[in-house]
Design an enzyme around this catalytic site. Structure first.
Site, PDB file in Angstrom:
ATOM      1  N   LYS A 282      -9.146  -2.319  10.708  1.00 58.29           N
ATOM      2  CA  LYS A 282      -9.599  -1.029  10.065  1.00 58.29           C
ATOM      3  C   LYS A 282     -10.836  -0.846   9.974  1.00 58.29           C
ATOM      4  O   LYS A 282     -11.857  -1.819  10.158  1.00 58.29           O
ATOM      5  CB  LYS A 282      -9.248  -1.495   8.428  1.00 58.29           C
ATOM      6  CG  LYS A 282      -7.987  -1.993   7.966  1.00 58.29           C
ATOM      7  CD  LYS A 282      -6.758  -0.825   8.108  1.00 58.29           C
ATOM      8  CE  LYS A 282      -5.505  -1.345   7.299  1.00 58.29           C
ATOM      9  NZ  LYS A 282      -5.235  -2.619   7.814  1.00 58.29           N
TER      10      LYS A 282
ATOM     11  N   LYS B 270       1.011   3.396  19.945  1.00 59.90           N
ATOM     12  CA  LYS B 270       1.145   2.217  18.938  1.00 59.90           C
ATOM     13  C   LYS B 270       2.667   2.303  18.237  1.00 59.90           C
ATOM     14  O   LYS B 270       3.096   3.416  18.057  1.00 59.90           O
ATOM     15  CB  LYS B 270       0.329   2.403  17.555  1.00 59.90           C
ATOM     16  CG  LYS B 270       0.311   1.527  16.542  1.00 59.90           C
ATOM     17  CD  LYS B 270      -0.697   1.481  15.672  1.00 59.90           C
ATOM     18  CE  LYS B 270      -0.742   0.166  14.666  1.00 59.90           C
ATOM     19  NZ  LYS B 270      -1.749   0.296  13.785  1.00 59.90           N
TER      20      LYS B 270
ATOM     21  N   THR C 172       0.795  -0.992  -0.062  1.00 64.49           N
ATOM     22  CA  THR C 172       0.088   0.211   0.085  1.00 64.49           C
ATOM     23  C   THR C 172       0.917   1.155   0.008  1.00 64.49           C
ATOM     24  O   THR C 172       0.280   2.420  -0.188  1.00 64.49           O
ATOM     25  CB  THR C 172      -0.851  -0.171   1.186  1.00 64.49           C
ATOM     26  OG1 THR C 172      -0.121  -0.242   2.425  1.00 64.49           O
ATOM     27  CG2 THR C 172      -1.975  -0.915   1.089  1.00 64.49           C
TER      28      THR C 172
ATOM     29  N   LYS D  45       4.641   4.904  15.262  1.00 63.75           N
ATOM     30  CA  LYS D  45       3.854   6.188  15.089  1.00 63.75           C
ATOM     31  C   LYS D  45       4.375   7.191  15.839  1.00 63.75           C
ATOM     32  O   LYS D  45       4.397   7.073  17.026  1.00 63.75           O
ATOM     33  CB  LYS D  45       2.170   5.885  15.398  1.00 63.75           C
ATOM     34  CG  LYS D  45       1.585   4.865  14.442  1.00 63.75           C
ATOM     35  CD  LYS D  45       1.597   5.449  13.018  1.00 63.75           C
ATOM     36  CE  LYS D  45       0.672   4.430  12.112  1.00 63.75           C
ATOM     37  NZ  LYS D  45       0.515   4.760  10.809  1.00 63.75           N
ATOM     38  N   THR D  46       4.429   8.438  15.140  1.00 69.62           N
ATOM     39  CA  THR D  46       5.243   9.643  15.920  1.00 69.62           C
ATOM     40  C   THR D  46       4.155  10.796  15.417  1.00 69.62           C
ATOM     41  O   THR D  46       3.266  10.666  14.555  1.00 69.62           O
ATOM     42  CB  THR D  46       6.633  10.055  15.453  1.00 69.62           C
ATOM     43  OG1 THR D  46       6.377  10.269  13.872  1.00 69.62           O
ATOM     44  CG2 THR D  46       7.280   8.654  15.628  1.00 69.62           C
TER      45      THR D  46
ATOM     46  N   GLN E 221      -6.035 -15.219   1.561  1.00 76.31           N
ATOM     47  CA  GLN E 221      -4.971 -15.210   2.451  1.00 76.31           C
ATOM     48  C   GLN E 221      -4.606 -16.672   2.736  1.00 76.31           C
ATOM     49  O   GLN E 221      -3.564 -17.326   2.606  1.00 76.31           O
ATOM     50  CB  GLN E 221      -5.003 -14.757   3.738  1.00 76.31           C
ATOM     51  CG  GLN E 221      -3.871 -14.482   4.580  1.00 76.31           C
ATOM     52  CD  GLN E 221      -3.914 -13.763   5.795  1.00 76.31           C
ATOM     53  OE1 GLN E 221      -4.445 -12.520   5.647  1.00 76.31           O
ATOM     54  NE2 GLN E 221      -2.781 -14.021   6.828  1.00 76.31           N
TER      55      GLN E 221
ATOM     56  N   ARG F 255      -9.950   0.312   2.463  1.00 76.32           N
ATOM     57  CA  ARG F 255      -8.650   0.920   1.808  1.00 76.32           C
ATOM     58  C   ARG F 255      -8.851   1.324   0.439  1.00 76.32           C
ATOM     59  O   ARG F 255      -9.656   0.528  -0.430  1.00 76.32           O
ATOM     60  CB  ARG F 255      -7.662  -0.350   1.865  1.00 76.32           C
ATOM     61  CG  ARG F 255      -6.281   0.186   1.325  1.00 76.32           C
ATOM     62  CD  ARG F 255      -5.499  -1.254   1.348  1.00 76.32           C
ATOM     63  NE  ARG F 255      -5.193  -1.260   2.766  1.00 76.32           N
ATOM     64  CZ  ARG F 255      -4.401  -2.482   3.107  1.00 76.32           C
ATOM     65  NH1 ARG F 255      -4.530  -3.309   2.103  1.00 76.32           N
ATOM     66  NH2 ARG F 255      -4.086  -2.496   4.335  1.00 76.32           N
TER      67      ARG F 255
ATOM     68  N   ASP G 258      -3.149 -10.340  15.266  1.00 73.24           N
ATOM     69  CA  ASP G 258      -4.353 -10.157  14.975  1.00 73.24           C
ATOM     70  C   ASP G 258      -4.520 -10.900  13.597  1.00 73.24           C
ATOM     71  O   ASP G 258      -5.645 -10.798  13.144  1.00 73.24           O
ATOM     72  CB  ASP G 258      -4.448  -8.545  14.550  1.00 73.24           C
ATOM     73  CG  ASP G 258      -3.341  -8.054  13.448  1.00 73.24           C
ATOM     74  OD1 ASP G 258      -2.277  -8.759  13.597  1.00 73.24           O
ATOM     75  OD2 ASP G 258      -3.571  -7.163  12.879  1.00 73.24           O
TER      76      ASP G 258
ATOM     77  N   HIS H 183       6.273  -2.652  10.610  1.00 76.63           N
ATOM     78  CA  HIS H 183       6.782  -3.839   9.931  1.00 76.63           C
ATOM     79  C   HIS H 183       7.797  -4.573  10.409  1.00 76.63           C
ATOM     80  O   HIS H 183       8.167  -5.749  10.057  1.00 76.63           O
ATOM     81  CB  HIS H 183       6.643  -3.851   8.730  1.00 76.63           C
ATOM     82  CG  HIS H 183       5.444  -3.252   7.832  1.00 76.63           C
ATOM     83  ND1 HIS H 183       5.552  -1.887   7.246  1.00 76.63           N
ATOM     84  CD2 HIS H 183       4.173  -3.776   7.592  1.00 76.63           C
ATOM     85  CE1 HIS H 183       4.278  -1.614   6.746  1.00 76.63           C
ATOM     86  NE2 HIS H 183       3.637  -2.807   6.736  1.00 76.63           N
TER      87      HIS H 183
END
Length: 417
Positions: A87, A236, A45, A239-240, A180, A91, A201, A53
């Site tokens: 989500k 999380k 994406t 993330k910043t 998947q 997307r 998850d 990741h």
């Protein structure tokens, strides 16, 4: 888990990578006997992966380091569908060209962590569009779809949470878990792959693949998931305020990447050293015993060793030295991130609020004003106290640059061109 015989599971367990394993004794025995092939899937994406990741990438790296064969499965096909896990909304659909461009960017990350080749432990990179692209949908539904219970699919968290929140779940996304699961069966057929790994998850999706493999190929397949990672304060991972912490150098400089790890919370240092560096556990234990201000030395080691994996030893050492000169000597280190500005624009003068927005330190003039009131913005190490200040060539230092700072840890050099 009982005492483990395989190096692979021993390493993952001792370093904190394991949340759940299906049939751990059987997988451990298989891994102790010889090379096992396992995979993790990555959607395409964006044109770079980010720190979120990294846990999965490190699992593939340790898999190879302990003699097994890792597969980085690129979701060229499934990216066209979108994984509903975690989500709240659909997307956006990417074009085939967008996906191809993103794949090219992502490939460069994996070459830093894995050694690709044809040997028993040579890593593979495979695109699931190879088999999903040519699928005849009716045949697929008849041969694969019949093995899935809609009742069971509706019970999975990825679906249930969307429905409970009354967020729309498209039929396209609903198919994601079937695709998947089919990936796992195809990889088993093509490469002998018996293990799928992922975040916690993904457990339901991976178990679906195990079940499909048993039904379609009478294969014994395995699942291994890692804990979902949050920082000590509950944020999380990766993330910043400035957004994602990218792994590609053209998205984020080695210095900014080093700084991200240097700013790790005290309570996370040991855990992150185990997960995101290759340092031996004895050395991590020694660093973990440091107290008080000395914990900062452990953070610098974490920052440097984590940066080595993504940017190489030379860039990591240079970032560490830049930080040392900037913070400990108060010097203007030439290797700080730079922002080029037209000389004519600088000669004419540029408002301080506009300048800090342009540098990416703040997102708006309002945020810049708030930072000025709190003493957070500095030019050439002098606090900015006037929001109407106009910055011009008169602010250039003897080195021919202007140093912009936000707080104590974020710096940039403004360089006229």
């Amino acid at each position: 888990m009982a005492a483990l015989r395989s190096d692979f599971l021993n390493v993952l367990q001792s370093r904190g990578f394991i949340h759940q394993v299906s049939e751990p004794e059987a997988l451990d025995a298989l891994a102790a006997k010889g090379p096992v092939t396992g995979y993790i899937g990555f959607d395409c994406t964006a044109d770079s992966l980010h720190v979120g990741h990294l846990l999965q990438i490190m699992m593939l790296r340790w898999m190879q380091q302990t003699g097994h064969r890792p597969i980085a499965l690129m979701g060229g096909g499934t990216t066209r569908v979108g994984d509903p896990s975690g989500k709240d909304e659909s997307r956006k659909i990417l074009s085939a060209q967008d996906i191809e461009n993103n794949l090219a960017g992502i490939r460069t990350v994996f070459t830093k962590f894995l050694t690709f080749g044809d040997g028993p432990s040579g890593a593979l990179m495979i695109n699931n569009n190879d088999w999903l692209g040519p699928l005849n949908y009716i045949d697929f539904l008849r041969d694969v779809g019949r093995h899935f219970s809609v009742n069971r699919m509706l019970s999975f968290d990825s679906v249930k949470l969307r429905l409970e929140r009354q967020h729309e779940l498209s039929f396209l996304e609903f198919n994601y878990m079937i695709l998947q699961a089919y990936d796992f069966v195809e990889l088993h057929k093509r490469t002998g792959c018996v293990l799928q790994m992922g975040g916690s998850d993904q457990w339901g999706n991976i178990v679906n693949g195990i079940d499909l493999g048993r039904r379609m190929a009478n294969a014994q397949l395995f699942a291994l998931t890692s804990p979902l990672l949050t920082t000590s304060s509950g944020a999380k991972m990766g993330k910043t305020a400035a957004g994602a912490v990218w792994l590609n150098a053209d998205r984020l400089s080695a210095y900014d990447y080093w700084q991200f790890w240097r700013n790790t919370e005290d309570g996370d240092v040991v855990r992150f050293l185990k997960l995101f560096t290759m340092l031996p556990l004895e050395e991590i234990a020694r660093l973990g015993a440091l107290q008080g201000q000395e914990i900062n030395e452990a953070k610098k080691v974490l920052a440097t060793e984590a940066t080595v994996l993504v940017h190489g030893r030379e860039a990591a050492d240079e970032a560490a030295e830049t930080a040392r000169r900037t913070f400990e000597e108060g010097a203007i280190a030439e290797t700080l991130p730079t922002l080029d500005i037209g000389r004519a624009e600088l000669d004419a003068g540029i408002g301080v609020l506009t300048l800090f927005v342009k540098a990416g330190f703040v997102t708006s003039n309002g945020e810049a004003r708030r930072q000025i009131k709190g003493g957070g913005l500095r030019i050439n190490d002098t606090p900015v106290d006037d929001e109407k200040l106009v910055v011009s060539a008169s602010s250039l230092t003897s080195e021919g640059v202007i140093k912009l700072s936000l707080g104590r840890k974020k710096h940039m050099l403004l360089r006229p061109v």
